[in-house]
Write a protein that holds these residues in place. Structure first.
Motif, PDB file in Angstrom:
ATOM      1  N   GLN A 243       0.833  -1.210   0.000  1.00 38.51           N
ATOM      2  CA  GLN A 243       0.000   0.000   0.000  1.00 38.51           C
ATOM      3  C   GLN A 243       0.870   1.263   0.000  1.00 38.51           C
ATOM      4  O   GLN A 243       0.560   2.235  -0.692  1.00 38.51           O
ATOM      5  CB  GLN A 243      -0.935  -0.011   1.209  1.00 38.51           C
ATOM      6  CG  GLN A 243      -2.075  -1.020   1.072  1.00 38.51           C
ATOM      7  CD  GLN A 243      -2.925  -1.123   2.326  1.00 38.51           C
ATOM      8  OE1 GLN A 243      -2.448  -0.892   3.433  1.00 38.51           O
ATOM      9  NE2 GLN A 243      -4.198  -1.458   2.148  1.00 38.51           N
ATOM     10  N   ARG A 262      -0.982  -3.089  -7.242  1.00 37.32           N
ATOM     11  CA  ARG A 262      -2.407  -3.382  -7.049  1.00 37.32           C
ATOM     12  C   ARG A 262      -2.687  -4.877  -7.138  1.00 37.32           C
ATOM     13  O   ARG A 262      -3.524  -5.418  -6.392  1.00 37.32           O
ATOM     14  CB  ARG A 262      -3.223  -2.609  -8.077  1.00 37.32           C
ATOM     15  CG  ARG A 262      -3.223  -1.108  -7.809  1.00 37.32           C
ATOM     16  CD  ARG A 262      -3.650  -0.304  -9.016  1.00 37.32           C
ATOM     17  NE  ARG A 262      -5.054  -0.470  -9.345  1.00 37.32           N
ATOM     18  CZ  ARG A 262      -5.633   0.069 -10.417  1.00 37.32           C
ATOM     19  NH1 ARG A 262      -4.906   0.825 -11.248  1.00 37.32           N
ATOM     20  NH2 ARG A 262      -6.911  -0.113 -10.662  1.00 37.32           N
ATOM     21  N   ILE A 265      -1.640  -6.285  -3.843  1.00 35.99           N
ATOM     22  CA  ILE A 265      -2.609  -5.949  -2.793  1.00 35.99           C
ATOM     23  C   ILE A 265      -3.846  -6.842  -2.910  1.00 35.99           C
ATOM     24  O   ILE A 265      -4.404  -7.300  -1.897  1.00 35.99           O
ATOM     25  CB  ILE A 265      -2.982  -4.459  -2.886  1.00 35.99           C
ATOM     26  CG1 ILE A 265      -1.782  -3.604  -2.455  1.00 35.99           C
ATOM     27  CG2 ILE A 265      -4.208  -4.152  -2.032  1.00 35.99           C
ATOM     28  CD1 ILE A 265      -1.958  -2.116  -2.720  1.00 35.99           C
TER      29      ILE A 265
END
Length: 593
Positions: A243, A262, A265
């Motif tokens: 993040q 991303r 994540i």
């Protein structure tokens, strides 16, 4: 390990708080990552101000930095400008370093976007400066070649180059370059599933970046470190690092890096049981990649989404994504010029060996000259002795010593010549299997095609690739994988016998070259090889009882297959079809039909 992560994050925060400035020589390198858009604007202004007064070395340096920044934010306009100006500078100034810089930038762009064959451009660039002895240039070339292989997930080829880059940067005191090379070495260990070693390299890279105040690079490498933590079950730590990296990448406009973060994540969310959040995150990343035409990242993103969909109980959509991955990879394989890349690899490796052989041959020349001098002196002494009635014991001793030295020099010369001959043989042999390597295969195939083509009986080329070989290396280890390669190679060599020649042209990829064998006999032989490998018994330590291969076959017809490159592409395409149709089968090129 958790304590080490906290300590590293604390060190980063302290360095940022203390206001440690990035060294002046690294300031622009840092801006390629921290402020790429602003840097491109400033560099254009500097180049315009310098105009024709710019020294070639300074112009080359500024254009290289512009190109790196452009690759980082996928700015095709700035990248094209940098490459074209570097090409122009290389032509005008006969500057090999400028030409190499342009090729390395092409390589980075192609690898990042899944276009063309980036490794070929990187090899071409490295070859242009291969004879350069300037330490910073040597370190720069080694690193960029290491980076090309590492980012293409070719860890076995990248490992040695990255280590050489680390050593070279360490020798010249370039902390930034050392940190970059360590990060790539971490990528290599990660691709080899050696997660603890990858963590060590990533942490060392972060410490070196932190020591020069490059806190944004500390965060960026943290995203790579996060993937290793996730592999080891440390999900919360991984999520925090990814993040932080995503926030920075989005702020600086590094779209490609942001998409990777991303995806990481999304996997973190899935591991934490947040399946809906994971799917929405990865789906948004896939959509943004398509809009930005980041085709190089799409297969990995779609594969990640397919896995998450399957875990979420949506097998239909997961299957659609899996099929899309196969299509994209097929298009990429069909357009890649593999023969060009492997030829460049052979030339680059051969040049390295040629430099060693030239050194030996130079030493041989010196030894040969010393031998001739000693022999001449010995002859003069002998002639003088014949005209003297009294020869002292001292004179006899000197003559004997000269003869002994001449003999020793002769033996040393013979030994060095044998060593040089052995090096030339080694350059054409695969050390693991004992069969010919890619370089020898390319020479043999080129010689065959150079002898003319007869339509009476066409030449046959087979490309053989193991099915699911990575499972053996992952489960039993590389030593057992090497044993399997040796067992299968021994069978192939015996089965091909007088029909042709077997060569190892890649990690698990072999070629069989059969002159004038013809289509019918070629298909029979290929089927015999496939069935024979499937029937082989594997060593007890190997976790599978049997192993299979897929075979692509092509004829040299002199029309569609008019040279070695087109012939190999036809066999490669047939091999890819064999893989796509389920593996453990023989597929012939459409040229047979």
């Amino acid at each position: 390990m958790r304590g080490m992560l906290i300590a590293c994050l604390f060190l980063t925060a302290m360095l940022a708080h203390a206001g440690i400035a990035v060294p002046e020589r690294d300031a622009l390198r840092y801006r390629t990552e921290s402020d790429p858009r602003g840097l491109i604007v400033d560099l254009r202004q500097q180049l315009d101000a310098l105009g024709d007064r710019a020294a070639p070395a300074e112009e080359r340096r500024l254009l290289w930095l512009m190109g790196v920044a452009a690759v980082n934010i996928n700015d095709d306009t700035a990248l094209t400008e940098a490459i074209l100006r570097l090409d122009s500078l290389a032509a005008a100034s006969h500057d090999d370093l400028a030409a190499a810089s342009a090729d390395f930038l092409r390589s980075r762009h192609q690898i990042a976007n899944g276009e063309g064959n980036g490794i070929s451009d990187a090899l071409r660039a490295a070859a242009k400066v291969q004879d350069d002895t300037d330490p910073p240039t040597v370190a720069w070339a080694k690193y960029n070649l290491c980076d090309a292989y590492a980012m293409s997930e070719k860890a076995s080829s990248a490992m040695s180059l990255c280590q050489q880059a680390e050593d070279a940067y360490r020798a010249i005191g370039d902390t930034w370059g050392l940190a970059e090379a360590e990060n790539d070495q971490g990528v290599n260990f990660a691709n080899l599933n050696q997660y603890e070693k990858a963590i060590e390299r990533y942490q060392s890279s972060r410490r070196h970046f932190a020591s020069i105040g490059a806190e944004q690079l500390v965060v960026m490498v943290g995203d790579n470190l996060a993937q290793m933590y996730l592999k080891l079950g440390r999900t919360q730590e991984a999520l925090a690092l990814s993040q932080a990296s995503l926030a920075q990448e989005q702020a600086t406009g590094r779209l490609s890096d942001a998409l990777v973060s991303r995806a990481n994540i999304a996997l973190d969310y899935a591991t934490l049981g947040k399946s809906e959040l994971a799917l929405s995150t990865i789906s948004a990343a896939v959509s943004d990649a398509k809009v930005a035409k980041m085709d190089g990242l799409l297969p990995d993103l779609l594969e990640r989404r397919s896995q998450l969909l399957e875990q979420a109980g949506q097998p239909g959509q997961a299957l659609l994504d899996a099929r899309e991955v196969i299509r994209l990879l097929g298009e990429r394989n069909a357009t890649a010029q593999r023969s060009d890349q492997t030829s460049l690899e052979s030339r680059y490796a051969a040049r390295e060996k040629e430099l060693r052989i030239q050194t030996l041959e130079h030493q041989n020349s010196l030894q040969d000259l010393a031998l001739k001098t000693a022999q001449a002196e010995a002859a003069e002494r002998t002639e003088a002795q014949q005209h003297q009635s009294l020869v002292s014991l001292v004179t006899k001793g000197v003559a004997a010593a000269l003869i002994l030295i001449a003999g020793l020099l002769y033996l040393l010369l013979r030994a060095q010549r044998r060593y040089a001959a052995e090096l030339k043989v080694q350059a054409l042999r695969d050390p693991l299997t004992g069969v010919e390597n890619r370089r020898a295969f390319m020479q043999r195939a080129a010689a065959l095609l150079g002898s003319g083509h007869s339509s009476a009986a066409a030449h046959v080329l087979m490309i053989i690739d193991f099915d699911h070989f990575k499972r053996i290396n992952d489960s039993a280890g590389h030593p057992q994988g090497d044993r399997v390669l040796a067992v299968v190679t021994e069978y192939l060599t015996g089965a091909v016998a007088n029909h042709g020649h077997v060569a190892r042209i890649g990690g698990e990829e072999f070629a069989v070259l059969c002159p004038k064998l013809g289509a019918e006999a070629g298909l029979r032989l290929a089927e015999t090889l496939r069935a024979g490998v499937a029937a082989l018994s594997m060593p007890a330590a190997v976790p599978v009882a049997h192993i299979t291969v897929s075979i692509g076959l092509a004829l040299f017809d002199g029309v569609r297959c008019h040279d070695l490159a087109s012939w190999m592409r036809a066999a490669d395409a047939a091999l890819y079809s064999a893989k796509s149709y389920g593996r453990d089968r023989v597929v012939a090129s459409t040229l047979l039909h």
